[in-house]
Design an enzyme around this catalytic site. Structure first.
Site, PDB file in Angstrom:
ATOM      1  N   CYS A 159       0.864  -1.179   0.000  1.00 38.70           N
ATOM      2  CA  CYS A 159       0.000   0.000   0.000  1.00 38.70           C
ATOM      3  C   CYS A 159       0.903   1.231   0.000  1.00 38.70           C
ATOM      4  O   CYS A 159       2.096   1.124  -0.287  1.00 38.70           O
ATOM      5  CB  CYS A 159      -0.953  -0.017   1.190  1.00 38.70           C
ATOM      6  N   THR A 160       0.379   2.392   0.308  1.00 37.30           N
ATOM      7  CA  THR A 160       1.151   3.632   0.180  1.00 37.30           C
ATOM      8  C   THR A 160       2.304   3.701   1.171  1.00 37.30           C
ATOM      9  O   THR A 160       3.453   3.919   0.792  1.00 37.30           O
ATOM     10  CB  THR A 160       0.235   4.850   0.378  1.00 37.30           C
TER      11      THR A 160
END
Length: 662
Positions: free
Chosen positions: A222-223
Site C-alpha cells: 500500500c502507500t
C-alpha cells in the site's frame, strides 16, 4: 536545536505505530503531541486512536534529527513505529513547498497547519473485532521486495500468461489501495482490489482467494504500509494463509530506498504514487497508466477540480488541464471563470461591454438549462459538496436523494425568509437539506435581530429533523457535528472530507435525540423515530409533554404514500405549523412519471414494450416507480383543490411543491 523558521527545505514524511498496549487516554496523548511537535514547526495530519497513531507530516529539514529523536522518546511511538519514520527521498525547497499542493485546484502547500485528531481507529477497517496487529506476516524490506517482484516478472515472462496457474511459487501480488490510487500507478504484476474503501477489502480477499492453497505466497503493498498491517493480520489470522509478506514502509519506502541504495535499478512500481497530502501524487516513473477524465487519453497527472465547490479527485492530461483551466467539466470551468471576475469588471460595475468582452474571450457552452442555471447561481460552501461525496461513499444506493446545490440553496433562501427561522424536516437522510435549513435559520435570526437564548424546542431559530434510518442518522450527525464546531468554511470541508479516509469511522449513535448548537443563535435536533407521521400527529392533536413551539416551515421528504396525512397534520392544527407558514414537499414530479398518471394509465402493450429488455430487478423498479408516481399525482391533484392552502409546483430536480397555509 536550529530555528525551524530558518530552514531552507521541508521534508515530507509519514509513520504509524501499533503499540501492543494501545494508547490509554487518546485525548491527552493527542494534546501532548500537539504541544511537543509545535516546537519543531511541524505541519500535517495525525490520527490518534486507542489502537495507535497514523501520521502524514511536513517537517523543517533543519530540525529533522531533533524531531526523529523526539518521536523515538515517546513510548507509544519509539520502537513501535514499524520501519521507523518513512521519509520522502527528496526534500522540497521552501519555494517548491509553497506550490507543491494541488488540493483545491491551485498551487498551495501540502499542509498548512498541524492537525492532531482523535479517531476510533487510525485506519477504519470495518472488521467486527480487532486482530493482533503484531502478527501480520513478514515485513519484507524494499530491496528484497524489488528482487521478488523482478523474479516473479521473469517467471511470468518465461511461462506465459498462465504463469500463476503453472507455478505456485510465483507469488500473488495484491495492491491493497483503493481504485482512485491504483489507476495511476502500481507494481508490475500486481492485482488491484478495485475497492472504493479499505473496509471493502475483506470480501474481495475472500472471493479472490477462496480456491487458493494456504501455502501460496502472497505479497501485499500500500502507500506507506499501514493498511497492509491490517491486511496481513487478516490473511494470516482470519483466512489462515501461511506465506504472507508485505512491503515494509509501502511504496514511499520503496521509492526512497531505490533512490538511495539502488539508483541504477529500474523501478518496478510504474506511474504515480497517490499520497494523502496536498501534493496528491508523487511521480515515480513516466508511465501514463491513468485515463484522462475529460478526453480519455493516457496520463499520470492527478489533481482535484479547480472549482472549490466540486473539488472532484480526477486524472486529467496536461492538455485538458490547460483547456479546462484545471476543472473537470464545462460547468465547473464556467464557475471558475465567474469566480475570477470577482473584484474585476462585474463587481466594479463597469458596464456590459466589459462583461461582453470577457464572454467573448472565454466562450462557454452549456449542455442544458440546469448547467446554465447552476453556473449563474451563488455556489454553496464546499462543505456541502463534501456531504454529497460522503453520501456516495457511505450510502451509494441513495446518493441521488441528496438535495444538491440548487435545491439546497433554495431551501436556505426560504428558511432565511421565515419569521423566526423555525424549521421542521421530515426525512434527514445524510443532512444536506438539514444543514441548508440550519444556515437559513441563523440568517432569519440575524435578519430579525434575534437576541434571546439559543433557539430550541421552546422558541427561537431552530431546526428539528426526524429520521428512522440509523445509518443515515449517524452520517448526518457527523456532518452536523462538524458544522456546529467549524461552520461551513474550508476547515469544515476538510473535516467532512476526512470522514471518508481509511483512518476515520463515522460514530454509531444510540441516542433518540441529538442536539447541535450553531453560531450561538440556532440549534438543530435530530430525532430518531420509527414513524414520523405519528410524531407529527402527536404534536398536532395529542396532549403529550415537550411538544415544540410551532414551526414556520415544514419540509416533507418522507413516506410518499402518506403525504396527504402529513399535510393534514400541518394544516389541520396551528400547533405544528403557524398560519402563513410553508409546507415544502419533495419529489412531487417523481422522475417525470406523473405525466403518465395524469394522461391515463399506460396500456398493457405499452408497459410490455417498455419492459421487454429489462431483467426482473429492473422490471420491479419500473413498476414501483410508476406506482409511486401515481400516488404523487393523486397528492398533487388533491392538494391544489384544498382551499386552506395555496400551491406552486416547481420543476426543481424531482419537483418541489411549495404550499402556503392560509
Amino acid at each position: 536545536m536550529a530555528n525551524p523558521k530558518e530552514t531552507e527545505t521541508m521534508t515530507m514524511l509519514s509513520f504509524y505505530s501499533f503499540p501492543p498496549q494501545g494508547i490509554e487516554n487518546v485525548e491527552d496523548f493527542g494534546f501532548m503531541l500537539r504541544k511537543v511537535w509545535k516546537n519543531f514547526g511541524a505541519l500535517g495530519r495525525v490520527y490518534v486512536a486507542r489502537e495507535g497513531v497514523n501520521a502524514q507530516m511536513s517537517i523543517p529539514t533543519n530540525v529533522m534529527k531533533n524531531f526523529m529523536q523526539c518521536c523515538k522518546s515517546i513510548p507509544e511511538l519509539g520502537e513501535y513505529m514499524e520501519n521507523g519514520i518513512n521519509i520522502d527521498p527528496i526534500p522540497l525547497t521552501m519555494e517548491e513547498f509553497q506550490v507543491a499542493g494541488d488540493m483545491d485546484g491551485k498551487p498551495s502547500p501540502p499542509f498548512k497547519n498541524l492537525h492532531v485528531r482523535v479517531r476510533s481507529q487510525i485506519v477504519a477497517d470495518g472488521l467486527e473485532q480487532p486482530l493482533n496487529w503484531q502478527s501480520a506476516g513478514y515485513d519484507m524490506p524494499p530491496l528484497e521486495w524489488h528482487e521478488k517482484i523482478k523474479e516473479a516478472r521473469e517467471k511470468r515472462q518465461k511461462l506465459g500468461e498462465d504463469a500463476a496457474n503453472m507455478d505456485k511459487d510465483i507469488p500473488l501480488i495484491f495492491d491493497c489501495r483503493n481504485t482512485y490510487e491504483t489507476v495511476v500507478g502500481k507494481f508490475e504484476g500486481a492485482e488491484p482490489l478495485d475497492t472504493d474503501n479499505f473496509r471493502d477489502s475483506w470480501d474481495v480477499f475472500k472471493e479472490k482467494l477462496k480456491d487458493t492453497p494456504k501455502d501460496q505466497p502472497i505479497m501485499t503493498y500500500c502507500t506507506g504500509g499501514i493498511r497492509c498491517v491490517k491486511v496481513g493480520a487478516y490473511l494470516t489470522q482470519e483466512l489462515g494463509f501461511k506465506n504472507v509478506s508485505r512491503l515494509a514502509g509501502g511504496i514511499i519506502a520503496y521509492d526512497r530506498t531505490l533512490n538511495e541504495k539502488a539508483a541504477e535499478e529500474e523501478p518496478l512500481f510504474k506511474g504515480t504514487n497517490y499520497v494523502f497530502d496536498g501534493r496528491v501524487g508523487r511521480q515515480i516513473t513516466n508511465d501514463a497508466l491513468g485515463e484522462c477524465v475529460t478526453c480519455g487519453a493516457n496520463t499520470n497527472l492527478l489533481s482535484n477540480c479547480a472549482n472549490d465547490n466540486c473539488h472532484k479527485r480526477m486524472v486529467q492530461c496536461q492538455s485538458c488541464r490547460s483547456s479546462f483551466i484545471g476543472t473537470c467539466s464545462d460547468a465547473c470551468k464556467q464557475r471558475v471563470l465567474i469566480a475570477r471576475k470577482k473584484g474585476g469588471a462585474i463587481e466594479e460595475n463597469t458596464g456590459s461591454a466589459e462583461l461582453q468582452k470577457d464572454t467573448n474571450e472565454n466562450v462557454m457552452t452549456y449542455r442544458n438549462l440546469d448547467d446554465y442555471s447552476e453556473g449563474h447561481s451563488t455556489p454553496p460552501p464546499s462543505f456541502f459538496h463534501e456531504i454529497e461525496l460522503n453520501t456516495r461513499v457511505f450510502l451509494p444506493s441513495g446518493s441521488h436523494m441528496v438535495s444538491g446545490a440548487s435545491q439546497g440553496k433554495l431551501l436556505t433562501q426560504l428558511a432565511s425568509m421565515t419569521r423566526e427561522g423555525r424549521i421542521l424536516e421530515l426525512g434527514t437522510f445524510t443532512g444536506y437539506a438539514t444543514a441548508s435549513f440550519l444556515e437559513g435559520a441563523v440568517n432569519a435570526g440575524d435578519i430579525t435581530g434575534y437576541d434571546g437564548p439559543m433557539g430550541s424546542r421552546e422558541g427561537g431559530p431552530f431546526v428539528m429533523t426526524i429520521e428512522r434510518d440509523s445509518r443515515a442518522i449517524d452520517i448526518a450527525a457527523a456532518h452536523l457535528e462538524v458544522m456546529s464546531r467549524l461552520g461551513t468554511g474550508e476547515e469544515a470541508a476538510e473535516e467532512a472530507c476526512a470522514l471518508r479516509s481509511e483512518s476515520t469511522k463515522v460514530p454509531e449513535l444510540d441516542a433518540d435525540s441529538i442536539v447541535f448548537p450553531y453560531k450561538n443563535i440556532a440549534s438543530c435536533e435530530i430525532v430518531r423515530a420509527t414513524d414520523a407521521l405519528a410524531n407529527i400527529e402527536q404534536m398536532a392533536f395529542g396532549d403529550g409533554q415537550n411538544i415544540p413551539a410551532p414551526f414556520d416551515l415544514v419540509f416533507v421528504d418522507a413516506d410518499k404514500t402518506r403525504l396527504l396525512d402529513y399535510v393534514e397534520a400541518c394544516v389541520g392544527s396551528d400547533r405544528v405549523l403557524k398560519k402563513g407558514g410553508l409546507i415544502i414537499v419533495d419529489n412531487v414530479l417523481w422522475k417525470g412519471l406523473v405525466l403518465e398518471s395524469a394522461g391515463g394509465a399506460m396500456t398493457k402493450e405499452d408497459i410490455d414494450e417498455s419492459e421487454k429488455n429489462m431483467d426482473n430487478t429492473e422490471v420491479k423498479k419500473s413498476r414501483r416507480a410508476r406506482k409511486l408516481a401515481g400516488k404523487m399525482h393523486i397528492f398533487n391533484s388533491a392538494i391544489v383543490k384544498d382551499d386552506r392552502v395555496e400551491v406552486v409546483v416547481l420543476p426543481t430536480r424531482d419537483g418541489l411543491s411549495i404550499i402556503r397555509k392560509r
